[in-house]
Design a protein around this motif. Sequence first.
Motif, PDB file in Angstrom:
ATOM      1  N   GLU A   1       0.821  -1.206   0.000  1.00 31.93           N
ATOM      2  CA  GLU A   1       0.000   0.000   0.000  1.00 31.93           C
ATOM      3  C   GLU A   1       0.858   1.260   0.000  1.00 31.93           C
ATOM      4  O   GLU A   1       0.452   2.292  -0.532  1.00 31.93           O
ATOM      5  CB  GLU A   1      -0.953  -0.030   1.195  1.00 31.93           C
ATOM      6  CG  GLU A   1      -1.951  -1.183   1.117  1.00 31.93           C
ATOM      7  CD  GLU A   1      -3.003  -1.137   2.208  1.00 31.93           C
ATOM      8  OE1 GLU A   1      -3.301  -0.032   2.692  1.00 31.93           O
ATOM      9  OE2 GLU A   1      -3.526  -2.205   2.569  1.00 31.93           O
ATOM     10  N   ASN A   2       2.051   1.179   0.567  1.00 35.84           N
ATOM     11  CA  ASN A   2       2.958   2.328   0.537  1.00 35.84           C
ATOM     12  C   ASN A   2       3.430   2.649  -0.878  1.00 35.84           C
ATOM     13  O   ASN A   2       3.870   3.771  -1.156  1.00 35.84           O
ATOM     14  CB  ASN A   2       4.177   2.062   1.426  1.00 35.84           C
ATOM     15  CG  ASN A   2       3.833   2.057   2.902  1.00 35.84           C
ATOM     16  OD1 ASN A   2       2.802   2.591   3.309  1.00 35.84           O
ATOM     17  ND2 ASN A   2       4.680   1.445   3.712  1.00 35.84           N
ATOM     18  N   ALA A   3       3.340   1.665  -1.769  1.00 32.65           N
ATOM     19  CA  ALA A   3       3.773   1.883  -3.153  1.00 32.65           C
ATOM     20  C   ALA A   3       2.696   2.564  -3.991  1.00 32.65           C
ATOM     21  O   ALA A   3       3.003   3.144  -5.040  1.00 32.65           O
ATOM     22  CB  ALA A   3       4.163   0.548  -3.792  1.00 32.65           C
ATOM     23  N   ILE A   4       1.451   2.517  -3.541  1.00 36.91           N
ATOM     24  CA  ILE A   4       0.345   3.041  -4.344  1.00 36.91           C
ATOM     25  C   ILE A   4       0.534   4.514  -4.718  1.00 36.91           C
ATOM     26  O   ILE A   4       0.339   4.884  -5.882  1.00 36.91           O
ATOM     27  CB  ILE A   4      -1.003   2.812  -3.623  1.00 36.91           C
ATOM     28  CG1 ILE A   4      -1.318   1.310  -3.582  1.00 36.91           C
ATOM     29  CG2 ILE A   4      -2.135   3.572  -4.310  1.00 36.91           C
ATOM     30  CD1 ILE A   4      -2.567   0.953  -2.783  1.00 36.91           C
ATOM     31  N   PRO A   5       0.934   5.396  -3.788  1.00 36.52           N
ATOM     32  CA  PRO A   5       1.074   6.813  -4.167  1.00 36.52           C
ATOM     33  C   PRO A   5       2.218   7.088  -5.143  1.00 36.52           C
ATOM     34  O   PRO A   5       2.305   8.198  -5.679  1.00 36.52           O
ATOM     35  CB  PRO A   5       1.346   7.507  -2.824  1.00 36.52           C
ATOM     36  CG  PRO A   5       0.917   6.551  -1.776  1.00 36.52           C
ATOM     37  CD  PRO A   5       1.157   5.197  -2.346  1.00 36.52           C
ATOM     38  N   LEU A   6       3.082   6.103  -5.371  1.00 37.00           N
ATOM     39  CA  LEU A   6       4.272   6.338  -6.186  1.00 37.00           C
ATOM     40  C   LEU A   6       4.057   6.081  -7.671  1.00 37.00           C
ATOM     41  O   LEU A   6       4.869   6.514  -8.490  1.00 37.00           O
ATOM     42  CB  LEU A   6       5.424   5.442  -5.694  1.00 37.00           C
ATOM     43  CG  LEU A   6       5.811   5.563  -4.215  1.00 37.00           C
ATOM     44  CD1 LEU A   6       6.920   4.566  -3.888  1.00 37.00           C
ATOM     45  CD2 LEU A   6       6.237   6.987  -3.876  1.00 37.00           C
ATOM     46  N   VAL A   7       2.980   5.380  -8.025  1.00 38.60           N
ATOM     47  CA  VAL A   7       2.857   4.890  -9.396  1.00 38.60           C
ATOM     48  C   VAL A   7       1.876   5.737 -10.205  1.00 38.60           C
ATOM     49  O   VAL A   7       1.149   6.579  -9.671  1.00 38.60           O
ATOM     50  CB  VAL A   7       2.440   3.403  -9.415  1.00 38.60           C
ATOM     51  CG1 VAL A   7       3.445   2.566  -8.630  1.00 38.60           C
ATOM     52  CG2 VAL A   7       1.038   3.210  -8.850  1.00 38.60           C
ATOM     53  N   ASP A   8       1.857   5.472 -11.511  1.00 41.00           N
ATOM     54  CA  ASP A   8       1.014   6.240 -12.434  1.00 41.00           C
ATOM     55  C   ASP A   8      -0.354   5.606 -12.652  1.00 41.00           C
ATOM     56  O   ASP A   8      -1.331   6.301 -12.927  1.00 41.00           O
ATOM     57  CB  ASP A   8       1.724   6.378 -13.789  1.00 41.00           C
ATOM     58  CG  ASP A   8       3.082   7.038 -13.657  1.00 41.00           C
ATOM     59  OD1 ASP A   8       3.129   8.220 -13.273  1.00 41.00           O
ATOM     60  OD2 ASP A   8       4.103   6.368 -13.925  1.00 41.00           O
TER      61      ASP A   8
END
Length: 310
Positions: A187-194
Amino acid sequence: LPSLSLNPVMDKRILVVGLSCVDIINYVKSYPIEDSDSRILKQIWTVGGNATNNVIVLNQLNSYSVLFSAIPINCILITSLLAKVGVSSEHCLHRLDGELPTSTVIVNENTGSRTIMHYRGQLQEPNCEEFQLSFPDINIFSWIHFEGRNFENVIMIINYILVSRQNNEKPKISLECEKVRDFETLENAIPLVDVVFVSKDFARKKGFQNKEETVLGIQQEYGTSHAIVICPWAEQGVAARDTANGEMISVDAFVEAGPAIDTLGAGDCFIACCIHFLNEGNNLREVLVKACRITGKKVARRGLLGLDVS
């Protein structure tokens, strides 16, 4: 690993990172009763894993795609099955240690449901250093997609890509959020992707009740107004929000091909179609309509090969 170089003809190259395994698929008329003895209609041994399935579909859409996963070294079974479906293992990591991951699958052709029992095989998944060594120039790709697994390493790899691409818009990064276990790192990766693909099961685990609520909720909870959130909801179709104008787009499922008899790999098919058509520059509504149509035709037949991609 063999080197990849930038080719103007292949400026839409797609990298898919995730699992390769062997699927033993058993097609049955109805789901077996526990402690019973029953016959199957057909058994197929093939490759599986979400990332591998993505590449199988992307290849049929004429995308130039590369699979990056870990497989046991000198494992003729997995390499031959990959070759049989037209997927190259030359850019995979060939591990000295670790057993071959396998999934035993029961597909109920009466309902189209699939039940998966997965054996991980203790095979170490790729880490960030191995990714960097394998792909020192990420600019040869226009799109990099991550299966929602190998969470600690995936977030490190995504951060590496973000640093490497600097202020460029490409390669685009997409992430699949499918599994319903507690994975805060994912879930921490969600804000990083397009682009984020959110499954119905993941959405329900987060407390959302439908596809539109999921799209809005994920964007609000994770601060992803910059990202396209796509939520397929099986027979209810799919919803997504266009980042260009904020429009919520809902598209019905494609049912004209007939009733579902095999939903195994349906989500992987849908994601691959979305990636392909987004990478080709289609607008979001067109992407969802095409992805639903191809996936609807896929579930009305067995397997992922020989898809009608029209």
